[in-house]
Design an enzyme around this catalytic site. Structure first.
Site, PDB file in Angstrom:
ATOM      1  CB  CYS A 184      90.416  37.555  38.404  1.00  0.00           C
ATOM      2  SG  CYS A 184      92.066  36.895  38.565  1.00  0.00           S
ATOM      3  CG  ASP A 215      94.847  34.083  43.340  1.00  0.00           C
ATOM      4  OD1 ASP A 215      94.293  33.651  42.314  1.00  0.00           O
ATOM      5  OD2 ASP A 215      96.070  34.251  43.426  1.00  0.00           O
ATOM      6  CB  SER A 247     104.569  30.044  43.674  1.00  0.00           C
ATOM      7  OG  SER A 247     105.937  29.708  43.555  1.00  0.00           O
TER       8      SER A 247
END
Length: 556
Positions: A50, A124, A471
């Site tokens: 990321c 995230d 999730s």
């Protein structure tokens, strides 16, 4: 003097000389002391894909700020990848890192009296962490997304991190061999960038909040336009400093409603509930989980995106991205078009150039008359097991209700072992507790459990409830973020093996078939577990300070 007077100590007062001497050591010259000092908070690291590309963006922003007349000051923040640590004890630190990111940015910017902030993130938790700091500081600021990961490719199909997670489940269920698992693993994640999970959901939400430039949240990390956006964002920030346009001018109640509507329309992550509540708390904007439910019922799912749908974030970007979805919401009365953005324009002014209908040649963004689902994806549940609320991803769930015996586990690993040992059967309701913000500590995401359930063919046949995170999965009957959590004596802590539990999607209920008297009796016998030593000071402090998931799991 710096334009909003935060850095006045550089140009006047009795401490002028020593302060200026220190700044000269960092590169200031005689002509620089009357320029605004702008922090560049850079979440670069090589521990996860990321954030690998963020140094390039920081350098571009630095150059653009200097060109625009600022003195940029770069500093680092952290990032912990929930994907890398998934299924391990390290996963407890993922949500905790959000607070560390917010605290570190606040500390540097307030400690150095900076005039503005350009925050760069891609994971995230560092995305919402940066937005929380922006809201707390309330100095002119802009958020720059580091970009999404391009899809991997294998045998003619696109792959992502979700493909790898599902492959692990399929291998554990003996549905694929080791060679196939390794083949998917080698091709799933080709380079830098985040996935269409909480990371890209929150990047898109930042755009809807007005804290990022239009169309900046869905580009690929490795594409030139993402670096170009860093430069454009720096120039927008300089205009905001000139105008004294501050985050709380943008982060209004209406802006949060816009962001929630966008999350519902794109089929975004359940983590958006936690993070938007936390950002609103930092901005001192009243927001509750019930606001998510009120908006969900009005907003259809317009995007067919992974992990629940067919398309990748890069496909979404090519199809028009966030601006196209926002234009659809605006035209149908579900967006506050007068909300201001970091560009200085209103949302409606920004969207004026966007077509009223998505391109018919693409299938990622559906027209209003033909949505993927008629109502938003992330629902709030209540019931005697979740009096404080719970969250579930319900769009496209075919199994609408289940009543079955509770199978109690106090760790993710114990539940996984039971599934793989074939001790879980159709009709069971798996309970994984002690995973909440305080009990984890840190509120782990249980994606591996749900993936293995799907891989074993049990996804639609069993239920799973937890006070941890879950999730966004259309293949499983899963309810997470249950509050109060087990660690504080919530009803989930009182469950016993074989208690009858009902998960009802249509009525958004989560109940155990026990009377109020039965629950009260168990509550009277419940005792707070003896505090055990937690590894490291960070988790210990977090457990003592964190609020419930229904309040955003913020530290107080």
């Amino acid at each position: 003097m710096a334009r909003n007077a935060r850095s006045h100590h550089l140009t006047q007062g009795p401490q002028r000389t020593p302060n200026r001497a220190l700044f000269r050591a960092t590169g200031f010259t005689d002509t620089d002391f009357d320029k605004p000092v702008v922090g560049i908070a850079n979440g670069f690291n090589t521990t996860a894909p990321c954030n690998m590309g963020l140094n390039t963006l920081a350098a571009r922003a630095d150059w653009a700020l200097r060109e625009a007349g600022a003195m940029p000051q770069r500093f680092g923040t952290i990032a912990v990848s929930g994907g890398v640590s998934m299924g391990t004890p390290g996963a407890r630190y993922a949500l905790v890192s959000r607070e560390v990111v917010a605290d570190s940015i606040e500390t540097v910017c307030d400690g150095q009296l900076m005039d503005g902030l350009l925050a760069i993130g891609a994971g995230d938790n560092d995305i919402p962490g940066a937005l929380m700091a922006i809201a707390r500081l309330n100095i002119p600021a802009v958020f720059v997304h580091g970009g999404t990961m391009k899809p991997g490719h294998l045998h003619g199909r696109d792959l992502s991190i979700v493909s790898a997670i599902e492959a692990v489940g399929a291998y554990g269920a003996q549905r694929i061999d080791l060679h196939t698992l390794l083949d998917i693993e080698r091709h799933a994640c080709p380079g830098a960038g985040g996935g269409m999970s909480a990371a890209n959901t929150m990047a898109a939400a930042a755009e809807a909040l007005g804290m990022s430039l239009a169309r900046s949240s869905t580009g690929a990390a490795e594409d030139a336009e993402t670096a170009d956006n860093a430069g454009a964002s720096a120039r927008a920030l300089m205009r905001a400093i000139d105008l004294n346009l501050r985050p709380r001018d943008l982060l209004t109640r209406e802006a949060f409603e816009n962001a929630i509507a966008l999350v519902m329309a794109i089929g975004g992550s359940t983590d958006a509930v936690l993070h938007l509540l936390a950002i609103a708390h930092a901005a001192e904007v009243p927001l509750s989980i019930d606001d998510f439910e009120a908006i969900r019922r009005k907003v259809p799912v317009l995007c067919d995106l992974k992990p629940a749908g067919r398309y990748m974030t890069t496909d979404f970007h090519r199809a028009g991205g966030v601006p196209q979805v926002l234009r659809l919401l605006l035209d149908h009365g579900l967006l506050h078009g007068d909300s201001r953005t970091i560009s200085g324009r209103t949302l409606a002014e920004t969207l004026a150039i966007i077509p009223g209908e998505p391109d018919p040649q693409q299938a990622v963004i559906r027209p209003w008359r033909d949505p993927v689902h008629s109502e938003g994806s992330v629902a709030v549940f209540r019931g005697n097991l979740a009096p404080g609320g719970a969250v579930a991803w319900i769009a496209g769930i075919t199994s609408r209700s289940l009543t079955g015996p509770a199978r109690i586990f106090d760790s993710e690993q114990a539940a996984l072992a039971a599934i793989l040992d074939h001790r879980i059967h159709a009709g069971d309701v798996i309970v994984i507790r002690g995973q909440g913000p305080q009990g984890g500590p840190g509120m782990c995401a249980l994606m591996i459990v749900t993936s293995i359930l799907v891989a074993t063919g049990l996804g639609h046949q069993v239920g799973l409830i937890t006070d941890g995170r879950v999730s966004s999965d259309p293949h499983s009957l899963v309810v997470g973020h249950i509050t109060p959590e087990a660690a504080v004596g919530g009803p989930i802590a009182l469950l016993q093996e074989s208690d009858s539990i009902t998960i009802d999607i249509d009525h958004q209920r989560l109940d155990v078939q026990l009377s109020e008297a039965d629950l009260a009796s168990r509550q009277a016998q419940w005792h707070q577990p003896a505090e055990t030593a937690k590894p490291g000071a960070v988790l210990t402090k977090y457990a003592k300070l964190v609020s419930s998931a229904s309040e955003g799991a913020v530290t107080r």
